[in-house]
Scaffold this motif. Structure first.
Motif, PDB file in Angstrom:
ATOM      1  N   SER A  49       0.833  -1.211   0.000  1.00 27.30           N
ATOM      2  CA  SER A  49       0.000   0.000   0.000  1.00 27.30           C
ATOM      3  C   SER A  49       0.863   1.255   0.000  1.00 27.30           C
ATOM      4  N   ALA A  50       1.963   1.231   0.767  1.00 30.26           N
ATOM      5  CA  ALA A  50       2.872   2.384   0.785  1.00 30.26           C
ATOM      6  C   ALA A  50       3.465   2.626  -0.590  1.00 30.26           C
ATOM      7  N   LEU A  51       3.783   1.559  -1.308  1.00 32.91           N
ATOM      8  CA  LEU A  51       4.303   1.693  -2.671  1.00 32.91           C
ATOM      9  C   LEU A  51       3.282   2.366  -3.584  1.00 32.91           C
ATOM     10  N   ILE A  52       2.037   1.947  -3.498  1.00 36.21           N
ATOM     11  CA  ILE A  52       0.985   2.548  -4.333  1.00 36.21           C
ATOM     12  C   ILE A  52       0.878   4.043  -4.050  1.00 36.21           C
ATOM     13  N   VAL A  69      -8.561   2.900  -3.673  1.00 38.98           N
ATOM     14  CA  VAL A  69      -9.779   2.327  -3.106  1.00 38.98           C
ATOM     15  C   VAL A  69      -9.396   1.137  -2.236  1.00 38.98           C
ATOM     16  N   ASP A  70      -9.701   1.212  -0.952  1.00 38.59           N
ATOM     17  CA  ASP A  70      -9.445   0.095  -0.046  1.00 38.59           C
ATOM     18  C   ASP A  70     -10.675  -0.802  -0.049  1.00 38.59           C
ATOM     19  N   VAL A  71     -10.517  -1.981  -0.622  1.00 36.62           N
ATOM     20  CA  VAL A  71     -11.654  -2.893  -0.800  1.00 36.62           C
ATOM     21  C   VAL A  71     -11.863  -3.789   0.415  1.00 36.62           C
ATOM     22  N   TYR A  72     -10.905  -3.789   1.335  1.00 35.76           N
ATOM     23  CA  TYR A  72     -10.889  -4.787   2.405  1.00 35.76           C
ATOM     24  C   TYR A  72     -12.183  -4.805   3.216  1.00 35.76           C
ATOM     25  N   ALA A  74     -15.212  -3.932   2.279  1.00 39.07           N
ATOM     26  CA  ALA A  74     -16.437  -4.155   1.502  1.00 39.07           C
ATOM     27  C   ALA A  74     -16.924  -5.593   1.668  1.00 39.07           C
ATOM     28  N   THR A  75     -18.230  -5.753   1.824  1.00 42.13           N
ATOM     29  CA  THR A  75     -18.809  -7.091   1.992  1.00 42.13           C
ATOM     30  C   THR A  75     -19.760  -7.462   0.862  1.00 42.13           C
ATOM     31  N   SER A  76     -19.956  -6.554  -0.095  1.00 43.41           N
ATOM     32  CA  SER A  76     -20.858  -6.824  -1.213  1.00 43.41           C
ATOM     33  C   SER A  76     -20.443  -5.979  -2.405  1.00 43.41           C
ATOM     34  N   HIS A  77     -21.004  -6.305  -3.552  1.00 42.55           N
ATOM     35  CA  HIS A  77     -20.700  -5.517  -4.744  1.00 42.55           C
ATOM     36  C   HIS A  77     -21.155  -4.071  -4.570  1.00 42.55           C
ATOM     37  N   ALA A  78     -22.321  -3.869  -3.954  1.00 38.58           N
ATOM     38  CA  ALA A  78     -22.828  -2.513  -3.749  1.00 38.58           C
ATOM     39  C   ALA A  78     -21.851  -1.695  -2.904  1.00 38.58           C
ATOM     40  N   GLU A  79     -21.305  -2.280  -1.839  1.00 41.90           N
ATOM     41  CA  GLU A  79     -20.344  -1.562  -0.997  1.00 41.90           C
ATOM     42  C   GLU A  79     -19.044  -1.297  -1.757  1.00 41.90           C
ATOM     43  N   PHE A  80     -18.652  -2.231  -2.602  1.00 47.52           N
ATOM     44  CA  PHE A  80     -17.463  -2.043  -3.432  1.00 47.52           C
ATOM     45  C   PHE A  80     -17.631  -0.820  -4.339  1.00 47.52           C
ATOM     46  N   VAL A  81     -18.772  -0.727  -5.008  1.00 45.08           N
ATOM     47  CA  VAL A  81     -19.028   0.389  -5.919  1.00 45.08           C
ATOM     48  C   VAL A  81     -19.126   1.698  -5.141  1.00 45.08           C
ATOM     49  N   GLN A  82     -19.771   1.679  -3.980  1.00 43.85           N
ATOM     50  CA  GLN A  82     -19.884   2.884  -3.166  1.00 43.85           C
ATOM     51  C   GLN A  82     -18.518   3.361  -2.680  1.00 43.85           C
ATOM     52  N   SER A  83     -17.659   2.420  -2.292  1.00 44.74           N
ATOM     53  CA  SER A  83     -16.297   2.780  -1.878  1.00 44.74           C
ATOM     54  C   SER A  83     -15.535   3.422  -3.029  1.00 44.74           C
ATOM     55  N   PHE A  84     -15.702   2.891  -4.210  1.00 48.87           N
ATOM     56  CA  PHE A  84     -15.064   3.437  -5.415  1.00 48.87           C
ATOM     57  C   PHE A  84     -15.537   4.865  -5.667  1.00 48.87           C
ATOM     58  N   ALA A  85     -16.851   5.072  -5.648  1.00 48.03           N
ATOM     59  CA  ALA A  85     -17.404   6.402  -5.908  1.00 48.03           C
ATOM     60  C   ALA A  85     -16.943   7.416  -4.862  1.00 48.03           C
ATOM     61  N   SER A  86     -16.938   7.024  -3.601  1.00 45.03           N
ATOM     62  CA  SER A  86     -16.504   7.932  -2.527  1.00 45.03           C
ATOM     63  C   SER A  86     -15.037   8.306  -2.686  1.00 45.03           C
ATOM     64  N   ALA A  87     -14.214   7.333  -3.066  1.00 46.20           N
ATOM     65  CA  ALA A  87     -12.791   7.605  -3.264  1.00 46.20           C
ATOM     66  C   ALA A  87     -12.577   8.553  -4.440  1.00 46.20           C
ATOM     67  N   VAL A  88     -13.368   8.420  -5.477  1.00 42.95           N
ATOM     68  CA  VAL A  88     -13.266   9.317  -6.631  1.00 42.95           C
ATOM     69  C   VAL A  88     -13.533  10.759  -6.208  1.00 42.95           C
ATOM     70  N   LYS A 148      -8.275  15.019 -18.435  1.00 43.55           N
ATOM     71  CA  LYS A 148      -7.360  15.144 -19.572  1.00 43.55           C
ATOM     72  C   LYS A 148      -6.004  14.474 -19.396  1.00 43.55           C
ATOM     73  N   ASN A 149      -5.516  14.360 -18.173  1.00 41.79           N
ATOM     74  CA  ASN A 149      -4.168  13.812 -17.979  1.00 41.79           C
ATOM     75  C   ASN A 149      -4.160  12.338 -17.598  1.00 41.79           C
ATOM     76  N   GLY A 150      -5.303  11.714 -17.695  1.00 36.98           N
ATOM     77  CA  GLY A 150      -5.371  10.287 -17.404  1.00 36.98           C
ATOM     78  C   GLY A 150      -5.782   9.983 -15.979  1.00 36.98           C
ATOM     79  N   VAL A 151      -6.214   8.746 -15.776  1.00 38.34           N
ATOM     80  CA  VAL A 151      -6.692   8.301 -14.472  1.00 38.34           C
ATOM     81  C   VAL A 151      -6.082   6.936 -14.153  1.00 38.34           C
ATOM     82  N   VAL A 152      -5.607   6.782 -12.910  1.00 33.44           N
ATOM     83  CA  VAL A 152      -5.146   5.482 -12.416  1.00 33.44           C
ATOM     84  C   VAL A 152      -5.927   5.170 -11.149  1.00 33.44           C
ATOM     85  N   VAL A 153      -6.475   3.952 -11.107  1.00 36.32           N
ATOM     86  CA  VAL A 153      -7.232   3.515  -9.932  1.00 36.32           C
ATOM     87  C   VAL A 153      -6.553   2.294  -9.335  1.00 36.32           C
ATOM     88  N   ALA A 154      -6.286   2.336  -8.044  1.00 37.45           N
ATOM     89  CA  ALA A 154      -5.727   1.181  -7.335  1.00 37.45           C
ATOM     90  C   ALA A 154      -6.802   0.592  -6.438  1.00 37.45           C
TER      91      ALA A 154
END
Length: 373
Positions: A49-52, A69-72, A74-88, A148-154
Motif C-alpha cells: 500500500s505504501a508503494l501505491i 480504493v481500499d476494498v478490504y 467491503a462485503t458486497s458488490h454494492a459496498e465495493f461500488v460505493q467505496s469506489f465512488a466515494s474515493a473518486v 485530460k491527464n489520465g486516471v489510475v485507480v488502485a
C-alpha cells in the motif's frame, strides 16, 4: 509538520523516508503510461500500500488523477461500488476547495448526493439502489474518462471481491474497464485468492493484467536506509544487530519498521544484538493476546500444523510421512485439509516451493513458547 520519527507505522510514508522500490516504481509508472493494467501481489506487511501511495504522489505531480480504493472492508458488490465512488470524490479532482465543481458534476452523473461536513470534508450519499444496478460501475468509469491527464485507480486488497455473495463484481469490472482509458492496479496480499481471480481461465479477469510481485527489499540496501536514519538521532546500530532485525522479521517491511521505530526513540546511543532482540521480544509480547485469539479461531489439528510449520520455519513437503511423524500430526488427508484451510485464511503461505507462517512474529512467538516448555 515535521516527522519526528522517520519510521512511521501508519499513514502515507513521506518520500524522504521511503526505501528503494525503484524497479517496482518504474514498472507501475511504465504500465500506466503504456496503457497496461497490473496485478500487484505481495505477502502481508511488505509495503504494498505504501508503494501505491508513493507512486501516486509522483503521478499526481504530473497531473494524473489517482484514486486509491481500499476494498478490504467491503462485503458486497454494492459496498465495493460505493467505496469506489466515494474515493473518486475525495481524490480524483484535486484539493476539495478548488475542485468542488467537478466533484459535484461527478456526483450528479452517478445520481448520488453530496454533503459537506462543517469541517469541509465531502461525503457521498447514495440512494438505496446505487451499486446494486449493474450499470453503476460503468457510470463511475464513464464519468472519469474526460479527465485530460489520465486516471489510475488502485483497488487494494482486491481479492475481497471473491467473498461477495453476489458473484458479479469480476464480470462487471471487466466489462467497465475493457474499453476504458483508465488504468488499474489490482493489489492483493492473499496470494492464493488473488491468484485465482487472475490466473483461472474460467474467471472473467483471467490474463487481463501484467503480474508484478513485490519481493523483500535487499538486505544491504535496507541496512543502509535504517542506519542512516538512526544516525540522525545519534543511534548507532551494529551490523550484526541489523542482521537479527532482518532475519527475525523475515525481511517484512512493516515488522522492520516497527523495530526501527522503537530503536529511534529508545534513547540508546549504541544498539547491539542483545538490545535488538529485547525490543523484538517486547513487540511480540505486546501482541500475545492476538495470537491466543488467533489460536482459538483454529481447530486443534490446524493449530498443531501451525506449530509444526513455525518450528521448522520452512516446510517443503508438509504431507510427507517424515514431517508428520516428527511433529505428531495425523494422516496425510487430515494434514491436507488443515493446510488448505490455513492457506485460505492466510495463516500459512506457499512460496518458492515451501510453506511458512504468514506473520513472522506469530512464528517467533510460537518458537519462544516452545522454548519455555
Amino acid at each position: 509538520m515535521k516527522l519526528l520519527n522517520p519510521f512511521p507505522l501508519s499513514g502515507e510514508v513521506p518520500a524522504e523516508h521511503f526505501c528503494n522500490r525503484r524497479n517496482e516504481i518504474e514498472a507501475l509508472t511504465r504500465a500506466q503510461t503504456s496503457g497496461v493494467n497490473v496485478t500487484l501481489v505481495s505477502l502481508r506487511r511488505m509495503g504494498k500500500s505504501a508503494l501505491i501511495h508513493h507512486v501516486f504522489r509522483k503521478r499526481r505531480k504530473r497531473g494524473v488523477a489517482c484514486v486509491y480504493v481500499d476494498v478490504y472492508a467491503a462485503t458486497s458488490h454494492a459496498e465495493f461500488v460505493q467505496s469506489f465512488a466515494s474515493a473518486v470524490v475525495r481524490q480524483a479532482f484535486g484539493p476539495w476547495r478548488t475542485a468542488s465543481k467537478q466533484a459535484m458534476e461527478f456526483v450528479k452523473s452517478i445520481r448520488a448526493a453530496l454533503h459537506v461536513s462543517a469541517d469541509g470534508i465531502p461525503k457521498v450519499v447514495f440512494d438505496s439502489h446505487f451499486g446494486k444496478r449493474a450499470e453503476s460501475l460503468s457510470e463511475i468509469v464513464a464519468s472519469l474518462e474526460g479527465l485530460k491527464n489520465g486516471v489510475v485507480v488502485a483497488f487494494d486488497e482486491f481479492q475481497q471481491v471473491a467473498t461477495f455473495s453476489d458473484a458479479t463484481t469480476e464480470t462487471l469490472v471487466r466489462s467497465a474497464m475493457q474499453h476504458s482509458s483508465i488504468r488499474c492496479i489490482f493489489a492483493g496480499s492473499e496470494q492464493r485468492q488473488i491468484g485465482r481471480i487472475f490466473a483461472d481461465p474460467g474467471r472473467p479477469l483471467y490474463a487481463s493484467t501484467e503480474h508484478l510481485h513485490l519481493d523483500a527489499i535487499e538486505r544491504g540496501e535496507y541496512r543502509t536506509f535504517v542506519e542512516e536514519r538512526l544516525a540522525k538521532n545519534n543511534v548507532v546500530l551494529d551490523d550484526d544487530a541489523f542482521d537479527d532485525i532482518y532475519d527475525r522479521c523475515e525481511a517484512r517491511t512493516f515488522h522492520i519498521q516497527s523495530v526501527a521505530n522503537r530503536l529511534y526513540d529508545s534513547g540508546l546511543r549504541r544498539v547491539r544484538r542483545a538490545e535488538v532482540n529485547t525490543f523484538i521480544d517486547t513487540i511480540i509480547g505486546s501482541h500475545e493476546h492476538l495470537y491466543y485469539a488467533q489460536r482459538r479461531l483454529l481447530t486443534p489439528a490446524q493449530w498443531n500444523l501451525v506449530e509444526a510449520v513455525a518450528r521448522e520455519r520452512r516446510v517443503n513437503e508438509p504431507l510427507s510421512e517424515q514431517f508428520r511423524q516428527a511433529n505428531g500430526l495425523g494422516a496425510a488427508s487430515s494434514v491436507k485439509r488443515s493446510l488448505d484451510a490455513l492457506l485460505d485464511r492466510s495463516v500459512v503461505y506457499h512460496a518458492d516451493g515451501a510453506y511458512a507462517i504468514e506473520d513472522p512474529f506469530l512464528a517467533e512467538w510460537i518458537r519462544l513458547k516452545q522454548k519455555e516448555l
